[in-house]
Design an enzyme around this catalytic site. Structure first.
Site, short mmCIF file in Angstrom:
data_model
loop_
_atom_site.label_atom_id
_atom_site.label_comp_id
_atom_site.label_asym_id
_atom_site.label_seq_id
_atom_site.Cartn_x
_atom_site.Cartn_y
_atom_site.Cartn_z
N SER A 114 0.84 -1.21 0.00
CA SER A 114 0.00 0.00 0.00
C SER A 114 0.87 1.25 0.00
CB SER A 114 -0.89 0.01 1.25
OG SER A 114 -1.49 1.28 1.42
N TYR A 135 -1.91 5.49 -4.34
CA TYR A 135 -2.97 6.49 -4.12
C TYR A 135 -2.48 7.79 -4.74
CZ TYR A 135 -5.94 3.95 -0.75
OH TYR A 135 -6.81 3.08 -0.16
N THR A 161 -5.34 2.82 -7.24
CA THR A 161 -6.67 2.73 -6.63
C THR A 161 -7.46 3.98 -7.01
OG1 THR A 161 -5.79 1.40 -4.84
CG2 THR A 161 -7.88 2.52 -4.42
N ARG A 170 -16.56 6.22 7.46
CA ARG A 170 -16.49 4.99 8.29
C ARG A 170 -16.85 5.37 9.73
NH1 ARG A 170 -10.99 3.25 5.30
NH2 ARG A 170 -11.84 3.47 3.20
N LYS A 237 -7.68 -0.28 -9.74
CA LYS A 237 -8.46 -0.97 -8.71
C LYS A 237 -9.61 -0.09 -8.24
CE LYS A 237 -7.91 -2.74 -3.96
NZ LYS A 237 -8.39 -1.67 -3.07
N HIS A 261 -13.81 -1.76 -2.67
CA HIS A 261 -12.91 -1.46 -1.54
C HIS A 261 -13.39 -2.17 -0.26
CE1 HIS A 261 -9.61 1.66 -1.07
NE2 HIS A 261 -9.73 1.28 0.19
N ARG A 264 -15.87 -0.19 1.88
CA ARG A 264 -15.35 0.91 2.70
C ARG A 264 -15.47 2.26 2.02
NH1 ARG A 264 -11.90 -1.34 6.74
NH2 ARG A 264 -10.23 0.20 6.74
N ASP A 292 -12.23 -8.24 -6.04
CA ASP A 292 -12.13 -8.35 -4.58
C ASP A 292 -13.38 -7.83 -3.92
OD1 ASP A 292 -12.02 -5.60 -3.87
OD2 ASP A 292 -9.86 -5.62 -3.54
N ILE A 295 -14.21 -11.86 -0.49
CA ILE A 295 -13.70 -13.23 -0.72
C ILE A 295 -13.24 -13.83 0.62
CG2 ILE A 295 -11.87 -14.59 -1.85
CD1 ILE A 295 -13.81 -13.44 -3.89
N ARG A 296 -13.81 -14.97 0.96
CA ARG A 296 -13.52 -15.56 2.26
C ARG A 296 -13.18 -17.05 2.22
NH1 ARG A 296 -13.02 -11.17 2.85
NH2 ARG A 296 -13.97 -9.68 4.26
N ARG A 316 -9.23 -8.48 4.43
CA ARG A 316 -9.32 -8.59 5.90
C ARG A 316 -8.88 -9.92 6.50
NH1 ARG A 316 -13.80 -5.76 4.11
NH2 ARG A 316 -14.23 -3.70 5.01
#
Ligand code: FNR
Length: 361
Positions: A114, A135, A161, A170, A237, A261, A264, A292, A295-296, A316
């Protein structure tokens, strides 16, 4: 009497890492990671939409072991998975980005550094084959220097991004007065330290920093400039509309990440898996389309492949795993789940997964 020293039960699925991490993380860090924007409608939709994708398995494929390795964005990977760019990983573990990047390298999956990493990008790129996430900052000179640094550090792709003109609201972070602890900094950005540590009324410190540092008015012209500046594979992205996907290809993007995102940014945005099919139809032959947000499991990766994605990013769950120093375990679990899901669907490899039929629950 229960044995208080008993080790926690092993994680059997990626969601289990969230419970394990809850035991070690302060509540405001947990909420910073888990949270979405606004009413968290899109955060929830990401999951319900993925759950609603059904896959029609094939049988009698004569396959004993599925091959999960494949090509992705010009390189060979251990599975069609990428570690999503996530800011400030030292929030959850002192080893931060270095630990997660090392585990990614061991699993053969690209790690995306990042812009807001808490170790300098050069240090991370040294421990793992990495891509760099950009960014767009107000100061063009800093943008240029980040690109130069990513190239010099040997990053294999640049991922811009495009869904953060401002940070999504948030509310958990605002309510918690979330600010970076003094020992966690945006290590790539000179002068960012004080800003990301101080909130202003109605904005968490992280959101306040974004508001002051990020350029909200980035445009396709800026992307054209970027394309002419670097030869690195370029991914955008945060694309959800096929018209933007077409435009991305026109400016020379090599890939796009269909993403909201992780719920978010724009609350009320379409679940990314629901946006995927139309984007694959529009540009799937011209560039790589990754997915994305939500996805878990290996089943989710199979769903994405069956819908035409060339791979997924996962966020996450890997931060939860990092919190308990179990990144390698988490990635291995995901690889095993994907391999099992492919076998159960009669797929010898990811190309076969792309030929599966999908439906809606
Ligand atoms: C993110 N995400 C993100 N994206 C990005 O482009 N740059 C960044 O610095 C960050 N930082 C970040 C921090 C945290 C704590 C989270 C949870 C997410 C978004 C990330 O790359 C990805 O799009 C989502 O996390 C994917 O959704 P899941 O897998 O978390 O549901």
């Amino acid at each position: 009497m229960p044995d208080l020293q008993a080790p926690p039960a092993p994680a059997l699925c990626l969601d289990d890492f969230e419970g394990l991490a809850a035991g070690v993380l302060p509540v405001e860090v947990r909420e910073f990671v888990a949270g979405g924007s606004g009413t968290e409608t899109t955060l929830r939709l990401n999951r319900s939409a993925l759950d609603g994708v059904t896959v029609v398995p094939r049988v009698l494929a004569g396959v004993a072991e599925a091959e999960v390795g494949c090509r992705l964005v010009g390189g060979q990977v251990g599975m069609p998975v990428v570690v999503a760019p996530m800011a400030y990983q030292r929030l959850v573990h002192p080893g931060g980005e270095l630990l997660l990047a090392r585990a990614a390298a061991a699993a053969g999956v690209p790690y995306v550094i990042s812009t807001l990493s808490s170790f300098p990008l050069e240090e991370i790129a040294e421990v793992a084959p990495s891509w760099f996430q950009l960014y767009w900052l107000r100061d063009r000179a800093v943008v240029e220097s980040l690109i130069d640094r990513a190239e010099a550090a040997g990053c294999g792709a640049l991922m811009v991004t495009v869904d953060v003109p401002v940070m999504g609201r948030r509310l958990r972070d605002v309510r918690n007065g979330f600010a970076l602890p003094a020992d966690v900094v945006a290590a790539n950005l000179v002068g960012a330290r004080s800003e990301a540590h101080v909130g202003v009324p109605g904005l968490s410190a992280v959101a306040a920093h974004t508001a002051s540092a990020f350029e909200p008015a980035v445009s396709w012209q800026d992307l054209e400039w970027l394309r002419s500046k670097t030869k690195l594979p370029l991914l955008l992205k945060g694309i959800l509309d096929p018209r933007d996907a077409v435009r991305a290809v026109q400016v020379g993007a090599d890939g796009i990440v269909v993403s909201n995102h992780g719920g978010r940014q724009l609350d009320g945005a379409v679940a990314s898996v629901n946006a995927l099919p139309r984007i694959v139809d529009a540009v799937g032959k011209e560039c790589e389309v990754l997915l994305d947000s939500g996805i878990r499991s290996g089943t989710d990766v199979l769903r994405a492949l069956a819908l035409g994605a060339s791979g997924v990013l996962i966020g996450r769950p890997l931060l939860w795993a990092l919190a308990v120093d179990a990144c390698g375990e988490a990635l291995e679990l995901l690889r095993k789940e994907l391999s099992d899901a492919m076998l159960l669907a009669g797929c010898a490899n990811v190309q076969a997964a792309a030929r599966l039929t999908t439906g809606r629950a």
